[in-house]
Design a protein around this motif. Structure first.
Motif, PDB file in Angstrom:
ATOM      1  N   GLN A 179       8.825   3.930  69.517  1.00  0.00           N
ATOM      2  CA  GLN A 179       9.894   3.187  70.146  1.00  0.00           C
ATOM      3  C   GLN A 179       9.909   1.782  69.571  1.00  0.00           C
ATOM      4  O   GLN A 179       8.870   1.145  69.425  1.00  0.00           O
ATOM      5  CB  GLN A 179       9.589   3.156  71.649  1.00  0.00           C
ATOM      6  CG  GLN A 179      10.465   2.275  72.447  1.00  0.00           C
ATOM      7  CD  GLN A 179       9.802   1.943  73.784  1.00  0.00           C
ATOM      8  OE1 GLN A 179       8.641   2.270  74.036  1.00  0.00           O
ATOM      9  NE2 GLN A 179      10.551   1.283  74.636  1.00  0.00           N
ATOM     10  N   LYS A 180      11.096   1.289  69.221  1.00  0.00           N
ATOM     11  CA  LYS A 180      11.171  -0.041  68.597  1.00  0.00           C
ATOM     12  C   LYS A 180      11.048  -1.160  69.616  1.00  0.00           C
ATOM     13  O   LYS A 180      11.764  -1.183  70.616  1.00  0.00           O
ATOM     14  CB  LYS A 180      12.493  -0.184  67.861  1.00  0.00           C
ATOM     15  CG  LYS A 180      12.640  -1.540  67.205  1.00  0.00           C
ATOM     16  CD  LYS A 180      14.061  -1.850  66.817  1.00  0.00           C
ATOM     17  CE  LYS A 180      14.534  -3.107  67.539  1.00  0.00           C
ATOM     18  NZ  LYS A 180      15.848  -3.553  67.119  1.00  0.00           N
ATOM     19  N   LYS A 181      10.092  -2.056  69.345  1.00  0.00           N
ATOM     20  CA  LYS A 181       9.985  -3.240  70.204  1.00  0.00           C
ATOM     21  C   LYS A 181      10.297  -4.525  69.435  1.00  0.00           C
ATOM     22  O   LYS A 181      10.731  -5.498  70.022  1.00  0.00           O
ATOM     23  CB  LYS A 181       8.560  -3.344  70.769  1.00  0.00           C
ATOM     24  CG  LYS A 181       8.281  -2.419  71.927  1.00  0.00           C
ATOM     25  CD  LYS A 181       6.964  -2.821  72.596  1.00  0.00           C
ATOM     26  CE  LYS A 181       6.450  -1.715  73.492  1.00  0.00           C
ATOM     27  NZ  LYS A 181       4.986  -1.777  73.615  1.00  0.00           N
ATOM     28  N   TYR A 182      10.013  -4.508  68.131  1.00  0.00           N
ATOM     29  CA  TYR A 182      10.222  -5.734  67.343  1.00  0.00           C
ATOM     30  C   TYR A 182      11.033  -5.431  66.100  1.00  0.00           C
ATOM     31  O   TYR A 182      10.825  -4.402  65.449  1.00  0.00           O
ATOM     32  CB  TYR A 182       8.881  -6.344  66.897  1.00  0.00           C
ATOM     33  CG  TYR A 182       7.865  -6.466  68.002  1.00  0.00           C
ATOM     34  CD1 TYR A 182       7.882  -7.553  68.865  1.00  0.00           C
ATOM     35  CD2 TYR A 182       6.893  -5.470  68.185  1.00  0.00           C
ATOM     36  CE1 TYR A 182       6.952  -7.654  69.896  1.00  0.00           C
ATOM     37  CE2 TYR A 182       5.961  -5.559  69.203  1.00  0.00           C
ATOM     38  CZ  TYR A 182       5.990  -6.653  70.057  1.00  0.00           C
ATOM     39  OH  TYR A 182       5.074  -6.746  71.062  1.00  0.00           O
ATOM     40  N   GLU A 183      11.933  -6.359  65.789  1.00  0.00           N
ATOM     41  CA  GLU A 183      12.729  -6.250  64.567  1.00  0.00           C
ATOM     42  C   GLU A 183      12.063  -7.159  63.537  1.00  0.00           C
ATOM     43  O   GLU A 183      12.103  -8.389  63.658  1.00  0.00           O
ATOM     44  CB  GLU A 183      14.166  -6.715  64.874  1.00  0.00           C
ATOM     45  CG  GLU A 183      15.144  -6.525  63.745  1.00  0.00           C
ATOM     46  CD  GLU A 183      15.545  -5.066  63.544  1.00  0.00           C
ATOM     47  OE1 GLU A 183      15.987  -4.439  64.525  1.00  0.00           O
ATOM     48  OE2 GLU A 183      15.381  -4.569  62.411  1.00  0.00           O
ATOM     49  N   VAL A 184      11.415  -6.565  62.558  1.00  0.00           N
ATOM     50  CA  VAL A 184      10.647  -7.363  61.589  1.00  0.00           C
ATOM     51  C   VAL A 184      11.300  -7.355  60.216  1.00  0.00           C
ATOM     52  O   VAL A 184      11.672  -6.309  59.696  1.00  0.00           O
ATOM     53  CB  VAL A 184       9.193  -6.819  61.479  1.00  0.00           C
ATOM     54  CG1 VAL A 184       8.472  -7.431  60.279  1.00  0.00           C
ATOM     55  CG2 VAL A 184       8.416  -7.105  62.756  1.00  0.00           C
ATOM     56  N   GLY A 185      11.458  -8.540  59.647  1.00  0.00           N
ATOM     57  CA  GLY A 185      11.855  -8.654  58.245  1.00  0.00           C
ATOM     58  C   GLY A 185      10.580  -8.844  57.435  1.00  0.00           C
ATOM     59  O   GLY A 185       9.780  -9.710  57.749  1.00  0.00           O
ATOM     60  N   PHE A 186      10.383  -8.000  56.422  1.00  0.00           N
ATOM     61  CA  PHE A 186       9.156  -8.101  55.634  1.00  0.00           C
ATOM     62  C   PHE A 186       9.458  -8.795  54.319  1.00  0.00           C
ATOM     63  O   PHE A 186      10.319  -8.371  53.551  1.00  0.00           O
ATOM     64  CB  PHE A 186       8.573  -6.704  55.400  1.00  0.00           C
ATOM     65  CG  PHE A 186       7.330  -6.721  54.541  1.00  0.00           C
ATOM     66  CD1 PHE A 186       6.185  -7.386  54.971  1.00  0.00           C
ATOM     67  CD2 PHE A 186       7.318  -6.088  53.304  1.00  0.00           C
ATOM     68  CE1 PHE A 186       5.047  -7.417  54.167  1.00  0.00           C
ATOM     69  CE2 PHE A 186       6.179  -6.107  52.506  1.00  0.00           C
ATOM     70  CZ  PHE A 186       5.045  -6.780  52.950  1.00  0.00           C
ATOM     71  N   PHE A 187       8.752  -9.889  54.064  1.00  0.00           N
ATOM     72  CA  PHE A 187       8.944 -10.599  52.792  1.00  0.00           C
ATOM     73  C   PHE A 187       7.971 -10.032  51.773  1.00  0.00           C
ATOM     74  O   PHE A 187       6.765 -10.235  51.872  1.00  0.00           O
ATOM     75  CB  PHE A 187       8.710 -12.103  52.965  1.00  0.00           C
ATOM     76  CG  PHE A 187       8.975 -12.883  51.709  1.00  0.00           C
ATOM     77  CD1 PHE A 187      10.246 -13.390  51.437  1.00  0.00           C
ATOM     78  CD2 PHE A 187       7.969 -13.088  50.769  1.00  0.00           C
ATOM     79  CE1 PHE A 187      10.499 -14.095  50.262  1.00  0.00           C
ATOM     80  CE2 PHE A 187       8.219 -13.788  49.590  1.00  0.00           C
ATOM     81  CZ  PHE A 187       9.487 -14.292  49.343  1.00  0.00           C
ATOM     82  N   LEU A 188       8.526  -9.307  50.809  1.00  0.00           N
ATOM     83  CA  LEU A 188       7.686  -8.693  49.779  1.00  0.00           C
ATOM     84  C   LEU A 188       7.497  -9.681  48.632  1.00  0.00           C
ATOM     85  O   LEU A 188       8.434  -9.999  47.909  1.00  0.00           O
ATOM     86  CB  LEU A 188       8.357  -7.404  49.280  1.00  0.00           C
ATOM     87  CG  LEU A 188       7.633  -6.634  48.168  1.00  0.00           C
ATOM     88  CD1 LEU A 188       6.246  -6.192  48.610  1.00  0.00           C
ATOM     89  CD2 LEU A 188       8.459  -5.425  47.733  1.00  0.00           C
ATOM     90  N   GLY A 189       6.279 -10.195  48.488  1.00  0.00           N
ATOM     91  CA  GLY A 189       5.998 -11.180  47.433  1.00  0.00           C
ATOM     92  C   GLY A 189       5.947 -10.532  46.063  1.00  0.00           C
ATOM     93  O   GLY A 189       5.784  -9.319  45.937  1.00  0.00           O
ATOM     94  N   CYS A 190       6.090 -11.362  45.033  1.00  0.00           N
ATOM     95  CA  CYS A 190       6.119 -10.847  43.654  1.00  0.00           C
ATOM     96  C   CYS A 190       4.830 -10.112  43.295  1.00  0.00           C
ATOM     97  O   CYS A 190       4.850  -8.992  42.798  1.00  0.00           O
ATOM     98  CB  CYS A 190       6.283 -11.979  42.653  1.00  0.00           C
ATOM     99  SG  CYS A 190       7.616 -13.098  43.014  1.00  0.00           S
ATOM    100  N   ALA A 191       3.703 -10.757  43.552  1.00  0.00           N
ATOM    101  CA  ALA A 191       2.429 -10.158  43.153  1.00  0.00           C
ATOM    102  C   ALA A 191       2.189  -8.880  43.946  1.00  0.00           C
ATOM    103  O   ALA A 191       1.688  -7.890  43.402  1.00  0.00           O
ATOM    104  CB  ALA A 191       1.288 -11.137  43.381  1.00  0.00           C
ATOM    105  N   GLN A 192       2.575  -8.902  45.213  1.00  0.00           N
ATOM    106  CA  GLN A 192       2.407  -7.707  46.027  1.00  0.00           C
ATOM    107  C   GLN A 192       3.234  -6.566  45.431  1.00  0.00           C
ATOM    108  O   GLN A 192       2.765  -5.442  45.300  1.00  0.00           O
ATOM    109  CB  GLN A 192       2.850  -7.957  47.474  1.00  0.00           C
ATOM    110  CG  GLN A 192       1.974  -8.933  48.239  1.00  0.00           C
ATOM    111  CD  GLN A 192       0.546  -8.451  48.391  1.00  0.00           C
ATOM    112  OE1 GLN A 192      -0.306  -8.732  47.555  1.00  0.00           O
ATOM    113  NE2 GLN A 192       0.267  -7.700  49.435  1.00  0.00           N
ATOM    114  N   ASP A 193       4.482  -6.877  45.081  1.00  0.00           N
ATOM    115  CA  ASP A 193       5.381  -5.850  44.582  1.00  0.00           C
ATOM    116  C   ASP A 193       4.920  -5.304  43.237  1.00  0.00           C
ATOM    117  O   ASP A 193       4.953  -4.106  42.987  1.00  0.00           O
ATOM    118  CB  ASP A 193       6.792  -6.429  44.468  1.00  0.00           C
ATOM    119  CG  ASP A 193       7.819  -5.344  44.176  1.00  0.00           C
ATOM    120  OD1 ASP A 193       7.610  -4.202  44.641  1.00  0.00           O
ATOM    121  OD2 ASP A 193       8.808  -5.635  43.485  1.00  0.00           O
ATOM    122  N   LEU A 194       4.463  -6.199  42.360  1.00  0.00           N
ATOM    123  CA  LEU A 194       4.165  -5.771  40.992  1.00  0.00           C
ATOM    124  C   LEU A 194       2.766  -5.179  40.834  1.00  0.00           C
ATOM    125  O   LEU A 194       2.550  -4.307  40.003  1.00  0.00           O
ATOM    126  CB  LEU A 194       4.324  -6.947  40.040  1.00  0.00           C
ATOM    127  CG  LEU A 194       5.754  -7.486  39.941  1.00  0.00           C
ATOM    128  CD1 LEU A 194       5.766  -8.807  39.203  1.00  0.00           C
ATOM    129  CD2 LEU A 194       6.647  -6.479  39.244  1.00  0.00           C
TER     130      LEU A 194
END
Lengths: 429, 461
Positions: A179-194
């Motif tokens: 069940q959804k309680k929080y609406e989260v925007g996830f900031f995907l960093g460059c190093a994390q992504d690559l």
């Protein structure tokens, strides 16, 4: 280019009130290494002051001293007067850059780091190197012995199996499991992504597990820390505005990141844009929602994992998390929350590992020597794993451990929590 | 500086041990005061032998040589006002021998005092002298200024722990003085003469220090008083009762407000003064009882409010506040001048009152704190050195503060040293006979006047 040059010039109270007590010398990694005032925060403040008071020119020698700062923020934290030597060093870099732009910085930061696609292209050869077995072959026949140590260290810093870990794109939207309680925007960093995409995949799974709808916007750009660290403040401001706009597309409760550096920069947007009437309110709104993953999870009713991980783990504080965001208890709490994990504190866990973003490339001898001390502290704990919520620290620690042939694994705390959640399910399968 | 000399120095200390650019020299132009002077070259030697070679060159060429540790001095003692060679000892940071059976430790002079303390503490020993700069000052600098600190009330000052010294003389000869034994009266006590000599007689390169068995238990209390007289009287009553706390620190209202503004740690600000009092010992019950006795003395004063730290975190919190007073003053004004007078302890309230009058009369703020147990006070004048009118006023105020110290039977400096800032007042404090004798001693040690010239004595010899 010079939109904000006036804002760059440090105000008098940023340097004039330094009483030169020397407290900062005791906590500065570069001073501790060289025992030379010119490598100390107090020395850097004096040099900045003498330049701003037109006693000394802003030449290469002066800037080399200011560039030597790792931006670990230890001095900013300890100064009782409120002088921020690391911040000052960064501002002096911006002044230099605005007066004499370096061509290579333009290429690296405007054309590559600023453009996610180009960043991906740049890591392609590395992926090929790993994917087609070249890396394991090179390691097997110890081909890397032929390389100079500093290049070998860079190779070591690449996370193991990063090409497989970054083969699958992360979903833009990923719903809460129940069940959804929080609406989260996830900031995907460059190093994390690559390089650490699997870590971010784990972050999203953990968030979903804990009742969060997670959106990972694709059109974000670099957080701006690398640009600011190299004096391209205008570019950092451009990045800030774009990222703020991206996260305004949906009304998020929180903006979460699993990169210490990104987190500290995103939080700083409010200050960076405080004098921009069009953006000030928007930036404040954005920054007030930013949370490090461990900080966010500890602020909600976190679900207890039923899986156990039996490991002795030590934790290294990323500078940008501990001092940049005052988050140091939460990652430890998170680790202790996982059944089976035994947390072994190392000495000086909060001291910089020497990464400084790119110091292993730009200031190899310094970075390498500071890292050596960190590795010794890790070894003394007898832990088999070291956790740290920052891709820069993780790469640096990888280099330090693997060049010594040590099998101690480097990981992000969230990866362990994710494993603990998934273990029972996998057993079930 | 003559490139030939630079070359010779470089051969001694290697290229990484010499600094010649204006940028690198500029950061060796200051200490923790507002004074500045540009050195011609900076050397960072690593051994007594290297120091001796450097001094020989300086003697041959008649170049001033200014010895410096971490530059945390508060009297301008290591500021190269006459240019010359700055000899920085920070890379002489090795611990040479820790003799636990005889409780002595031999160190190079660039060892950081806190590192020395931590090193001996691992084996249950204690090195008590603890200037506020304990983490950012060297043992060599501590000895050269005979540094004190809060715990001197019970344990004594740096000089009380110096058993022996290795020092390079003005001609490059190496002097070894003192032994591991406590009793040693063979000849003049040269180690004591060098202690507090501020780099003007010889360059201290190694120190043989006494350490003592570590204290095991500590109780720390913060006591608020509604008047300064009460605080002063309490100090007297505590000591008169035969109690010997390891420290009794005083912060007046101005200091409390300043720290609170800088650090926001919940110190009381509406009170006239606080004392930080600590008892310590090897027996928990005795330490606790001593603190209780201290507390009951304090309770006799109406309005006294006592808070005892319940754990190390709270204790560290209190000390962090105390250690940060001096630097946190930078929040209030661009410059500060920290004085260091000592007065007989029964005159502390009177001294504080007179200093406040000086502040009111001259219109510049003075923040007062210090070591009440031993009468060592640090009135700090806040000002802006870019304003010539303020600078003149500061000079006037300093003279008046020293007048207070001498009038009450005290000293113009308790633990910082004379350096440059107190030079003009030394003659008045000591008198002709003493000054002339001291100048002859200086001349005997350093006939060429190359060792830290222009310090301590007001005119050149």
């Amino acid at each position: 280019m010079t939109e904000s040059i006036l804002n760059l010039i440090p105000s008098e109270e940023q340097y004039l009130n330094c009483v030169r007590c020397g407290l900062c010398l005791a906590v500065c990694p570069t001073y501790q290494l060289y025992k030379n005032e010119a490598d100390s925060p107090r020395g850097r403040v004096a040099l900045a002051r003498k330049n701003l008071q037109e006693e000394l020119a802003l030449n290469q020698i002066l800037m080399a001293r200011l560039d030597g700062c790792l931006l670990c923020l230890a001095c900013d934290e300890i100064c009782p007067v409120g002088i921020k030597p690391a911040q000052l060093a960064m501002q002096m870099r911006a002044i230099t850059e605005s007066r004499r732009p370096a061509a290579w910085k333009k290429t690296v930061f405007r054309k590559i780091v600023a453009k996610p696609k180009n960043m991906a292209m740049l890591t392609l050869p590395l992926k090929v190197y790993e994917k087609f077995g070249l890396r394991s072959f090179a390691q097997r026949v110890r081909l890397n012995r032929l390389l100079p140590q500093r290049i070998r260290d860079l190779e070591y810093s690449l996370p193991p199996r990063f090409s497989t870990h970054t083969s699958k794109k992360l979903p833009v939207f990923s719903p809460a499991r129940t069940q959804k309680k929080y609406e989260v925007g996830f900031f995907l960093g460059c190093a994390q992504d690559l390089l650490f995409r699997e870590t971010s995949a784990a972050t999203i799974r953990v968030l979903n597990h804990n009742d969060c709808d997670v959106t990972t916007p694709r059109n974000v750009v670099c957080c701006g820390m690398p640009a600011d660290g190299h004096g391209l403040h205008d570019l950092a401001l451009e990045h800030a505005r774009q990222n703020i706009a991206v996260f305004e597309e949906k009304n998020y409760d929180f903006i979460v990141t699993d990169c210490a550096t990104c987190g500290s920069k995103l939080r700083g947007y409010a200050i960076m844009l405080k004098d921009d009437p069009q953006w000030q309110q928007r930036a404040e709104n954005f920054s007030s929602k930013v949370r490090d993953i461990s900080e966010f999870l500890l602020s909600i009713p976190l679900k207890k994992p039923s899986g156990e991980i039996h490991a002795s783990i030590t934790y290294h504080d990323p500078c940008h998390l501990r001092r940049g965001q005052n988050v140091w208890q939460q990652p430890r709490e998170l680790l202790k929350f996982i059944p089976g994990i035994e947390l072994q504190e190392m000495e000086e866990a909060g001291t910089c590992c020497g990464s400084g973003g790119s110091h292993l490339i730009s200031h190899y001898p310094t970075s390498s020597a500071i890292l050596e001390k960190k590795v010794e502290d890790i070894l003394k704990t007898g832990a088999t794993m070291v956790a740290s919520g920052c891709p820069g620290c993780q790469m640096q620690l990888n280099a330090g451990l693997r060049r010594k042939g040590l099998a101690i694994q480097v990981t992000h705390p969230i990866v362990l929590l994710d494993q603990a959640y998934r273990l029972p399910e996998e057993l079930h399968k | 500086m003559n490139p030939v000399i630079i070359n010779q120095l470089e051969k001694i200390v290697s290229p990484s041990g010499i600094l010649t650019t204006i940028e690198d020299r500029a950061v060796y132009s200051y200490d923790s005061t507002f004074l500045e002077g540009m050195p011609q070259v900076v050397v960072l030697p690593q051994s007594t032998g290297q120091v001796a070679e450097i001094v020989k060159i300086a003697a041959r060429e008649r170049i001033p040589i200014i010895t410096r540790g971490m530059g945390s001095g508060l009297a301008g003692g290591s500021v190269p006002v006459q240019g010359g060679i700055v000899l920085c000892t920070t890379r002489m940071d090795r611990i040479l021998e820790f003799d636990q059976k005889n409780a002595t430790i031999l160190v190079q002079s660039g060892v950081v005092t806190a590192d020395l303390q931590n090193h001996v503490a691992k084996s249950g020993f204690y090195y008590p002298p603890d200037p506020s700069s304990v983490r950012h000052s060297t043992i060599g600098g501590n000895i050269a200024c005979n540094a004190g600190g809060p715990h001197c009330l019970k344990y004594g000052v740096t000089g009380d722990y110096v058993l022996g010294l290795t020092a390079v003389m003005a001609d490059g000869e190496i002097l070894k003085t003192g032994t591991k034994v406590i009793k040693d009266v063979a000849g003049y006590d040269l180690k004591s003469l060098l202690t507090g000599s501020e780099g003007t007689l010889a360059i201290i390169t190694e120190a043989l220090l006494k350490v003592i068995a570590g204290r095991k238990f500590v109780e720390t209390a913060l006591v608020e008083f509604s008047s300064l007289d009460d605080a002063g009287q309490a100090v007297y009553e505590i000591l008169h009762a035969g109690l010997l706390p390891s420290t009794i620190e005083l912060m007046d209202q101005t200091a409390l407000e300043c720290i609170e503004k800088a650090m926001k740690i919940g110190l009381p600000t509406g009170v006239a003064a606080v004392l930080i009092i600590e008892t310590d010992g090897v027996d928990q019950e005795a330490t606790r009882r001593e603190m209780e006795s201290v507390a009951s003395v304090c309770r006799q004063f109406s309005g006294a409010n006592i808070t005892i730290a319940i754990d190390d975190t709270q204790r560290e919190h209190l000390w962090k506040a105390r250690r940060s007073v001096s630097p946190s003053l930078g929040r209030l004004a661009p410059n500060k001048l920290g004085e260091d007078i000592s007065v007989p302890r029964d005159t502390i309230p009177e001294a504080v009152r007179r200093i406040r009058q000086i502040s009111a009369k001259n219109g510049l703020p003075i923040v007062i704190y210090g070591h009440a147990g031993d009468g060592n006070l640090h009135p700090n004048i806040l000002f802006d050195k870019r304003d010539p009118v303020q600078m003149a006023t500061v000079d006037q105020m300093v003279a008046e503060i020293f007048e207070v110290a001498l009038d009450l039977g005290g000293s113009i400096t308790g633990e910082h040293g004379v350096g440059i800032l107190k030079k003009p007042f030394l003659h008045k404090a000591l008198g002709d006979v003493s000054i002339n004798l001291q100048k002859r001693i200086k001349n005997a040690f350093d006939p060429l006047n190359i060792l830290n010239p222009g310090k301590i004595f007001s005119d050149d010899i």
